[in-house]
Design a protein around this motif. Structure first.
Motif, PDB file in Angstrom:
ATOM      1  N   ARG A  25     -42.901 -15.008  -1.112  1.00 35.16           N
ATOM      2  CA  ARG A  25     -42.387 -14.741  -2.247  1.00 35.16           C
ATOM      3  C   ARG A  25     -41.934 -13.049  -2.341  1.00 35.16           C
ATOM      4  NH1 ARG A  25     -46.396 -15.308  -6.902  1.00 35.16           N
ATOM      5  NH2 ARG A  25     -46.659 -17.604  -5.839  1.00 35.16           N
ATOM      6  N   ARG A  26     -41.802 -12.543  -1.209  1.00 40.02           N
ATOM      7  CA  ARG A  26     -41.049 -11.144  -1.312  1.00 40.02           C
ATOM      8  C   ARG A  26     -40.320 -10.783  -0.113  1.00 40.02           C
ATOM      9  NH1 ARG A  26     -45.027  -6.532  -3.473  1.00 40.02           N
ATOM     10  NH2 ARG A  26     -43.304  -5.458  -3.931  1.00 40.02           N
ATOM     11  N   LEU A  27     -39.390 -10.212  -0.121  1.00 39.34           N
ATOM     12  CA  LEU A  27     -38.318  -9.945   0.955  1.00 39.34           C
ATOM     13  C   LEU A  27     -39.166  -9.276   2.233  1.00 39.34           C
ATOM     14  CD1 LEU A  27     -35.728 -10.154   2.169  1.00 39.34           C
ATOM     15  CD2 LEU A  27     -34.887  -8.153   0.624  1.00 39.34           C
ATOM     16  N   PHE A  74     -34.501 -15.564  -5.495  1.00 36.74           N
ATOM     17  CA  PHE A  74     -34.502 -14.736  -4.572  1.00 36.74           C
ATOM     18  C   PHE A  74     -35.907 -14.211  -4.476  1.00 36.74           C
ATOM     19  CE2 PHE A  74     -33.310 -10.330  -3.288  1.00 36.74           C
ATOM     20  CZ  PHE A  74     -32.115 -10.785  -2.505  1.00 36.74           C
ATOM     21  N   PRO A  75     -36.224 -13.838  -3.155  1.00 40.86           N
ATOM     22  CA  PRO A  75     -37.655 -13.362  -2.964  1.00 40.86           C
ATOM     23  C   PRO A  75     -38.200 -12.113  -3.595  1.00 40.86           C
ATOM     24  CG  PRO A  75     -36.666 -13.603  -0.829  1.00 40.86           C
ATOM     25  CD  PRO A  75     -35.506 -13.677  -1.989  1.00 40.86           C
ATOM     26  N   ILE A  76     -38.190 -11.721  -4.644  1.00 33.62           N
ATOM     27  CA  ILE A  76     -38.734 -10.464  -5.135  1.00 33.62           C
ATOM     28  C   ILE A  76     -39.428 -10.684  -6.309  1.00 33.62           C
ATOM     29  CG2 ILE A  76     -36.998  -8.974  -4.227  1.00 33.62           C
ATOM     30  CD1 ILE A  76     -35.634  -9.320  -7.142  1.00 33.62           C
ATOM     31  N   THR A  77     -40.537  -9.869  -6.777  1.00 36.70           N
ATOM     32  CA  THR A  77     -41.403 -10.073  -7.796  1.00 36.70           C
ATOM     33  C   THR A  77     -40.733  -9.420  -9.016  1.00 36.70           C
ATOM     34  OG1 THR A  77     -42.621  -7.870  -7.381  1.00 36.70           O
ATOM     35  CG2 THR A  77     -43.286  -9.990  -6.334  1.00 36.70           C
ATOM     36  N   ALA A  78     -41.278  -9.561 -10.146  1.00 30.32           N
ATOM     37  CA  ALA A  78     -40.975  -8.957 -11.379  1.00 30.32           C
ATOM     38  C   ALA A  78     -40.726  -7.681 -10.987  1.00 30.32           C
ATOM     39  CB  ALA A  78     -41.654  -9.284 -12.593  1.00 30.32           C
ATOM     40  N   ILE A 129     -39.687 -13.720  -9.531  1.00 32.99           N
ATOM     41  CA  ILE A 129     -39.044 -13.897 -10.528  1.00 32.99           C
ATOM     42  C   ILE A 129     -38.661 -15.226 -10.828  1.00 32.99           C
ATOM     43  CG2 ILE A 129     -38.002 -11.621 -10.396  1.00 32.99           C
ATOM     44  CD1 ILE A 129     -35.536 -12.921  -9.163  1.00 32.99           C
ATOM     45  N   GLY A 130     -38.534 -15.905 -10.030  1.00 31.70           N
ATOM     46  CA  GLY A 130     -38.175 -17.481 -10.565  1.00 31.70           C
ATOM     47  C   GLY A 130     -39.439 -18.201 -10.968  1.00 31.70           C
ATOM     48  N   GLU A 131     -40.463 -17.603 -11.049  1.00 28.26           N
ATOM     49  CA  GLU A 131     -41.550 -18.278 -11.627  1.00 28.26           C
ATOM     50  C   GLU A 131     -41.767 -17.910 -12.888  1.00 28.26           C
ATOM     51  OE1 GLU A 131     -44.319 -18.591  -7.744  1.00 28.26           O
ATOM     52  OE2 GLU A 131     -44.809 -16.835  -9.128  1.00 28.26           O
ATOM     53  N   GLU A 160     -39.485 -14.814 -20.450  1.00 31.21           N
ATOM     54  CA  GLU A 160     -39.823 -13.523 -19.585  1.00 31.21           C
ATOM     55  C   GLU A 160     -38.951 -12.817 -18.828  1.00 31.21           C
ATOM     56  OE1 GLU A 160     -44.619 -15.068 -19.209  1.00 31.21           O
ATOM     57  OE2 GLU A 160     -43.222 -15.727 -17.740  1.00 31.21           O
ATOM     58  N   GLN A 161     -37.928 -13.694 -18.370  1.00 30.81           N
ATOM     59  CA  GLN A 161     -36.962 -13.166 -17.488  1.00 30.81           C
ATOM     60  C   GLN A 161     -36.116 -12.179 -18.335  1.00 30.81           C
ATOM     61  OE1 GLN A 161     -35.169 -17.018 -15.977  1.00 30.81           O
ATOM     62  NE2 GLN A 161     -36.449 -17.159 -14.202  1.00 30.81           N
ATOM     63  N   GLN A 162     -35.800 -12.611 -19.371  1.00 32.40           N
ATOM     64  CA  GLN A 162     -35.072 -11.702 -20.366  1.00 32.40           C
ATOM     65  C   GLN A 162     -35.724 -10.336 -20.483  1.00 32.40           C
ATOM     66  OE1 GLN A 162     -32.121 -12.003 -20.344  1.00 32.40           O
ATOM     67  NE2 GLN A 162     -31.316 -14.044 -21.012  1.00 32.40           N
TER      68      GLN A 162
END
Lengths: 295, 280
Positions: A224-226, B109-113, B156-158, B163-165
């Protein structure tokens, strides 16, 4: 024959040791840079870049002759960087859609390469080596080149990690933060070009794309992370490279193809695992009454 | 819609941060024209927005709401006219936050909030610098302000739509933005998520806020000013002055239904389409 014998036997041949070292370096490097290729949906561009190198190599062969392998590298590198910058320029300036522009440049360059090569005697052998690589023919000098450029590429990714992340994920934010988005976009293209060229000898330009995107995509499915995507991608790439070479050694299949097939196998397994995991997660959420996240 | 790359502004060399003129309005737009190739997307936009005020940009689909926000952000070049943010052209600022429509973001995209909010700090870090503990604490505070403190490690996709806004709002907070441009933040949200987003916008007291909206009712009740667009400017001012039957009919054509109640409040049914538009 025990497993250890099976593993050690190929290592008594110096060319196999060099081939293994080259595969490890190239696979790891490709997976890290490939993460950006996958996330920016540049797969087509990566493929095009690899194929566009052909006229550079052909020109090198014609001008400096087949014996001078070292100058071929510079020909290929110069061509790849020129093409990557040209494609970036067309994409930003022209009214033609970027993928169309890439397609035209790529096919035209490849045709030019084939045309140039066809004037060389023994053209078919050269073409096969360029298309599918010749990892067993890697020299110590080749290894040094891969290592040097690879280290420079990894250092660039490390130094500009956050800028690359930003222009990949949110170009609009990049421009409001006054990050020089077009500079970093181009730097990323040059990085892909360099990686493509130094990897050519291992898998050839025909299968280059797989090294860039398959391990990176497999890792994408699992993390889940780059940073993890890059790390796991590199490990998967390296394992594919080594395993592929062993299969090639024992079964007598083309080494580039063997490496790519192993990487594709990993991808298929990850696809099944991640689908199953997603379904499980979804069911758990439903049961606990929490809202299902929007995908 | 993402504009074609060819008209994207190309910020030049990194300039020093623009110095704000304290006597200037937060946003001053004079005779702004923006075109996509041959097609004129915005024409003759002129208004001033005082510091700390909140403006709702309304109008039917294709009226140029997103284009206006992107022009102010400096993402889209203006063909003619001028934009000044705190008295200076937008290109020199890092205090402008542009929050894109949810549909323009790649949520896989593979990033967290946490990572996404940290991106708001990148402009302040400068090249070759890594986020420090101070940046991390700013991000944590921003996440806490929008009520996402326990969502930082989620991809972010979860996150849910609301929550995204809120994550985007946290990013604007982390960026220490003074001018926040929010493109359709309420689209596709349920009522409780909408209210959460609106409450948060109300809390951003120090910033000047421009929000592109579809809902005229919310524009009337939650904002200091309303800008009514349909390619050109049909009205700018206090909501009561702008949201009048004649101007609204001019903007939306026959696709609008209005009901007057005894208290004199205009209840508007906004289908968000012009008459000749392809309506659902």
């Amino acid at each position: 024959m025990s497993v250890i014998d099976w593993l050690i036997a190929p290592l008594q041949y110096p060319f196999m040791v060099r081939a293994l070292a080259a595969s490890v370096l190239v696979s790891g490097l490709c997976a890290v840079v490939g993460a950006y290729v996958v996330l920016r949906s540049m797969a087509f561009l990566g493929d095009a870049l690899a194929h566009s190198v052909l006229p550079g190599i052909a020109a090198g062969l014609l001008i400096s002759g087949r014996g001078d392998r070292r100058s071929l590298l510079w020909w290929a590198l110069g061509t790849a960087i020129a093409v990557s910058l040209g494609i970036g320029w067309i994409g930003e300036r022209s009214r033609i859609r970027e993928d169309t522009a890439i397609g035209i440049v790529f096919a035209g360059m490849f045709a030019l390469g084939v045309a140039l090569l066809s004037t060389v005697r023994g053209f078919a052998v050269d073409l096969v080596h360029i298309l599918f690589g010749n990892v067993l023919g890697v020299s110590s000098w080749d290894l040094a080149v891969i290592g040097g450029f690879g280290a420079a590429a990894l250092l660039t990714v490390f130094l500009f990690y956050k800028e690359f992340l930003l222009v990949t994920f949110d170009p609009a934010l990049a421009s409001t933060l006054r990050i020089r988005a077009s500079f970093y976009r181009r730097l990323l293209l040059v990085l892909v070009a360099v990686v493509v060229v130094v990897s050519l000898q291992t898998v050839g330009l025909g299968l280059m794309l797989a090294m860039l995107i398959t391990p990176a995509t497999t890792a994408f499915l699992l993390t889940r992370r780059l940073p993890w995507m890059m790390g796991i991608g590199a490990i998967l790439g390296i394992v594919s490279g080594v395993l592929g070479l062993y299969l090639s050694f024992y079964w007598g299949i083309a080494s580039g193809a063997a490496i790519v097939l192993v990487a594709t196998g990993f991808f298929l397994v990850a696809l099944l695992v991640s689908r199953r995991r997603d379904v499980l997660r979804w069911r758990l959420k439903r049961r606990s009454g929490r809202p299902v996240a929007a995908e | 819609m993402i504009p074609p790359r060819s008209i994207m502004a190309r910020p030049g060399r990194r300039t020093t941060e623009a110095v704000h003129d304290p006597s200037a309005p937060a946003l001053r737009i004079r005779d702004l024209h923006v075109s996509y190739g041959e097609r004129l997307a915005l024409e003759a936009i002129t208004f001033d927005l005082p510091v700390g005020s909140r403006l709702a940009v309304v109008g039917p689909n294709g009226a140029g709401k997103s284009t206006l926000l992107k022009a102010v952000a400096g993402i889209v070049r203006c063909a003619d006219g001028s934009i000044a943010v705190h008295g200076v052209v937008p290109e020199g600022h890092t205090c402008i936050a542009y929050l894109p429509q949810r549909s323009e973001v790649d949520w896989r995209f593979p990033i967290t909030a946490f990572d996404a909010v940290m991106m708001g700090r990148i402009g302040r870090l400068g090249p070759l610098r890594r986020p420090k503990e101070r940046d991390r604490s700013v991000v944590r505070e921003a996440l806490a302000l929008v009520g996402l403190e326990d969502r930082g490690k989620r991809r972010i996709g979860e996150l849910s739509g609301g929550e995204q806004q809120r994550m985007f709002i946290a990013r604007a907070i982390a960026q220490e933005a003074e001018l926040v441009l929010f493109d359709e933040p309420l689209a596709g949200l349920d009522i409780s998520s909408r209210n959460e987003v609106l409450d948060l916008l109300a809390q951003l007291r120090k910033a000047t806020i421009l929000v592109a909206l579809h809902d005229l009712g919310i524009a009337a009740t939650h904002f200091d000013f309303v800008l009514l667009l349909r390619g050109r400017m049909l009205g700018f001012g206090r909501p009561v002055d702008v949201l009048q039957p004649e101007t609204l009919r001019e903007a939306y054509g026959g696709a609008l239904r209005m009901v007057s109640t005894e208290s004199g409040i205009l209840v508007v049914h906004d289908t968000a389409c012009t008459a000749e538009d392809r309506c659902p």
